[in-house]
Design an enzyme around this catalytic site. Structure first.
Site, short mmCIF file in Angstrom:
data_model
loop_
_atom_site.label_atom_id
_atom_site.label_comp_id
_atom_site.label_asym_id
_atom_site.label_seq_id
_atom_site.Cartn_x
_atom_site.Cartn_y
_atom_site.Cartn_z
N GLU A 1 0.88 -1.16 0.00
CA GLU A 1 0.00 0.00 0.00
C GLU A 1 0.91 1.21 0.00
O GLU A 1 1.73 1.35 0.91
CB GLU A 1 -0.89 -0.05 1.24
CG GLU A 1 -2.02 0.93 1.17
CD GLU A 1 -2.29 1.52 2.52
OE1 GLU A 1 -2.50 0.77 3.48
OE2 GLU A 1 -2.26 2.75 2.62
N CYS B 1 -2.73 7.69 4.85
CA CYS B 1 -2.77 7.32 3.44
C CYS B 1 -4.06 7.77 2.79
O CYS B 1 -4.16 7.84 1.57
CB CYS B 1 -2.57 5.82 3.29
SG CYS B 1 -3.31 4.89 4.60
P1 NAP Z 1 9.23 3.79 3.65
O1 NAP Z 1 10.43 4.66 3.58
O2 NAP Z 1 8.76 3.21 2.37
O3 NAP Z 1 9.57 2.61 4.68
C1 NAP Z 1 8.66 1.56 4.96
C2 NAP Z 1 9.44 0.29 5.30
O4 NAP Z 1 10.06 -0.24 4.13
C3 NAP Z 1 10.56 0.48 6.29
O5 NAP Z 1 10.69 -0.71 7.05
C4 NAP Z 1 11.78 0.68 5.42
O6 NAP Z 1 12.96 0.33 6.08
C5 NAP Z 1 11.48 -0.28 4.29
N1 NAP Z 1 12.03 0.15 3.00
C6 NAP Z 1 11.81 1.34 2.38
N2 NAP Z 1 12.43 1.37 1.19
C7 NAP Z 1 13.04 0.17 1.04
C8 NAP Z 1 13.87 -0.41 0.03
N3 NAP Z 1 14.18 0.27 -1.07
N4 NAP Z 1 14.33 -1.65 0.23
C9 NAP Z 1 14.03 -2.34 1.35
N5 NAP Z 1 13.28 -1.85 2.36
C10 NAP Z 1 12.79 -0.61 2.21
O7 NAP Z 1 8.01 4.52 4.28
P2 NAP Z 1 7.89 5.46 5.55
O8 NAP Z 1 9.19 5.60 6.25
O9 NAP Z 1 6.78 4.93 6.34
O10 NAP Z 1 7.43 6.86 4.97
C11 NAP Z 1 8.12 7.54 3.95
C12 NAP Z 1 7.13 8.09 2.94
O11 NAP Z 1 6.22 7.09 2.56
C13 NAP Z 1 6.24 9.20 3.44
O12 NAP Z 1 6.83 10.45 3.35
C14 NAP Z 1 5.05 9.07 2.56
O13 NAP Z 1 5.25 9.75 1.34
C15 NAP Z 1 4.94 7.62 2.28
N6 NAP Z 1 3.94 6.91 3.11
C16 NAP Z 1 2.77 6.60 2.52
C17 NAP Z 1 1.83 5.91 3.24
C18 NAP Z 1 0.55 5.50 2.58
O14 NAP Z 1 -0.15 4.70 3.16
N7 NAP Z 1 0.23 6.01 1.42
C19 NAP Z 1 2.04 5.54 4.56
C20 NAP Z 1 3.26 5.86 5.14
C21 NAP Z 1 4.20 6.55 4.39
P3 NAP Z 1 13.63 1.30 7.16
O15 NAP Z 1 12.82 1.24 8.40
O16 NAP Z 1 14.96 0.71 7.35
O17 NAP Z 1 13.67 2.65 6.54
#
Ligand code: NAP
Length: 524
Positions: free
Chosen positions: A265, A302
């Site tokens: 998601e 989200c």
């Molecule tokens: P995220 O950076 O995508 O991280 C989510 C999880 O995935 C974390 O455990 C992260 O590890 C891991 N991860 C991220 N990129 C990866 C990759 N390339 N390879 C392997 N693992 C990876 O999301 P976030 O920290 O929750 O939020 C960042 C951005 O996501 C927000 O600014 C927003 O734009 C978006 N977001 C969207 C929603 C939605 O539901 N639409 C919800 C939350 C966030 P680490 O913990 O080690 O970083």
């Protein structure tokens, strides 16, 4: 409990690699103890081995036994609700009341999936009896039902430290389906993750579950997460987070010798359309509703309403009220510095766009780690000409787009997939916009009438999913009981003796579930 800062690998704790991370209080920038040790590759391998070894036994437990495990997890989480309420605000900037509310939602979800597993009809059992005398060909006895996929890797989300995290909806639905779970903790709230992970372990031990049914791994730097997705033992992935993170996991899963489904998601901007008559009737009330939805949780949902469509010249009082509310709006602490920086960069990029105006922004300047409400405005022609205007601004920002109903409908037709679309209108107005409604249905997983997208009911008919990029697979939901289907696959048994069949498919219906027998639904 005192926090140890190590992964939970089955019944043991990891020793960790030298790579450590700390939770950071987003309100102060202060490092929180303890240090969290990333899982070593040996520890990841051990968690995978344990999960694979647990699968044959766990997947064959009855729904009642799995339900008892899920209920025990809910009960154990309730015993640590005060610890969650104390640690959660420090790690996330979210208020204690939100953490307590989310804890209750999480235990409610666990019990919903417990009830689903205990009742058992979700497996969609179907029996077609043999017809040996059928002409021109005999018909064989065929029975089918859904069975669990295998161990699932769950990536916890930052913005729901409980309900979409260690024991959140992905974990609850995978466990209910019969899949062991390995959670990759989110680096933003490691302490809350450890408290909840320890609660899950206690529940597993008290209910006699196989050791590998649950592990919780720490590890930044992406290595642990990618290792899980690439591991042959893992058969599906659940993820909530960024588009870049979700698509990276989809690519890693697709490249495997045995590709597996990734239920990610990711990104949604949740358009809300206001029709003119309803705006004339209660524009100010609607502005208050929109402002509440936009700023709830500092916009870090989200389902945050990131696009607002209006017909030209229909919205004077609505926009005036929205402007007043936003200008008086307060900044709020965001979940972590990366999310806060991403929000500031997205809103300042939009402010620089030609033909996009700032309709209103909060007067108070944001402090450490804070984001402020802001509303932009542009025309539907500008919007449709610039795909960058569709980028998610994760925070309390929205873009108001004005134009004719015809152009608004065309803009919705062309939108990327969304979790939600919303429409406000009188009954008469809504009856006259069939094309718009068809576009909303086509582009989203949930169509909302005279309401706002934030607030996701956890129930049997909720769909929290939608076409890409809101999710990686628009046939699924990550909230509500249908989420269980992501972690199961249909299997047919042909001409099987009764002793070889799962209880759900045996003659006499020993499980008492709803089944389809020779095309007829019933409990016989
Ligand atoms: P995220 O950076 O995508 O991280 C989510 C999880 O995935 C974390 O455990 C992260 O590890 C891991 N991860 C991220 N990129 C990866 C990759 N390339 N390879 C392997 N693992 C990876 O999301 P976030 O920290 O929750 O939020 C960042 C951005 O996501 C927000 O600014 C927003 O734009 C978006 N977001 C969207 C929603 C939605 O539901 N639409 C919800 C939350 C966030 P680490 O913990 O080690 O970083």
């Amino acid at each position: 409990m005192s926090l140890l800062g190590t992964s939970i690998i089955g019944a043991s704790r990891g020793n960790g690699s030298k790579v450590t991370t700390h939770a950071i209080n987003p309100a102060t920038g202060e490092k929180l103890e303890p240090a969290y040790l990333g899982a070593t590759s040996e520890e990841v391998a051990r968690a995978l081995e344990l999960a694979a070894a647990a699968f044959p036994k766990y997947s064959r437990l009855s729904g009642k036994e799995r339900g008892a495990f899920l209920r025990a997890i809910a009960g154990e989480i309730e015993t640590v609700a005060d610890e969650i309420a104390a640690r959660g605000p420090l790690e996330t900037g979210l208020p204690e009341a939100r953490l307590r509310g989310e804890t209750a939602r999480t235990t409610g979800q666990l019990r919903l999936f417990a009830a689903l597993a205990e009742e058992g009809s979700w497996v969609d059992a179907r029996i077609e009896h043999a017809q040996p005398d059928r002409q021109p060909l005999a018909k064989v006895d065929l029975r089918s039902m859904l069975r669990p996929l295998g161990p699932v890797a769950v990536f916890a989300a930052s913005n729901f430290p409980l309900a979409f995290s260690v024991a959140g909806g992905d974990t609850a639905s995978a466990l209910a389906a019969g899949c062991p779970v390995i959670v990759k903790a989110h680096s933003s709230h490691p302490g809350v993750s450890e408290i909840v992970g320890a609660a899950v372990r206690r529940a597993a031990e008290k209910t006699g579950m196989p050791e590998g049914v649950f592990s919780l791994l720490y590890g930044g730097g992406r290595d642990v997460g990618i290792a899980l997705v690439e591991a042959p033992q893992i058969k599906a992935v659940g993820f909530t987070g960024s588009r870049s993170g979700g698509t990276a996991l989809m690519a890693a899963a697709a490249k495997r010798p045995e590709p597996i489904p990734v239920y990610a998601e990711m990104s949604s901007i949740n358009p809300v359309v206001f029709l003119p008559e309803i705006l004339a009737q209660k524009g100010e009330v609607l502005a208050e509703g929109l402002f509440g939805s936009l700023t709830m949780g500092v916009g870090q949902f989200c389902t945050n309403p990131g696009l607002v469509f209006l017909e030209e010249n229909s919205a004077g009082p609505f926009l005036a009220k929205l402007k007043t509310l936003v200008e008086a709006g307060a900044p709020g602490v965001m979940l972590n510095s990366a999310i806060c920086e991403a929000y500031h960069s997205a809103t300042s990029d939009l402010a620089k766009k030609k033909d996009v105006a700032v309709l209103a922004k909060a007067a108070a300047a944001p402090g450490q780690g804070q984001g402020s409400p802001v509303v932009f405005q542009t025309s539907v022609d500008t919007f449709t000409a610039d795909p960058e205007l569709c980028a998610e601004m994760f925070g309390p920002a929205t873009l108001v787009i004005t134009g004719s109903l015809e152009k608004i409908t065309a803009a919705i037709v062309d939108l990327e997939g969304q979790l939600t679309t919303s429409i406000h209108g009188t009954d008469t107005e809504i009856a006259q916009v069939d094309d718009l409604l068809a576009a909303m249905e086509n582009r989203s997983g949930r169509v909302i009438f005279n309401g706002f997208p934030t607030g996701v009911e956890v129930c049997h008919s909720m769909v929290h999913g939608g076409p890409f990029p809101s999710t990686s697979d628009g046939r699924s939901t990550s909230v509500g009981s249908m989420a269980i289907h992501r972690f199961a696959r249909p299997i047919s048994w042909q001409s099987a003796p009764q002793s070889a069949l799962p209880a759900e498919l045996r003659d006499g219906n020993p499980s008492g579930i709803w089944r389809m027998i020779d095309g007829q639904r019933g409990q016989g």
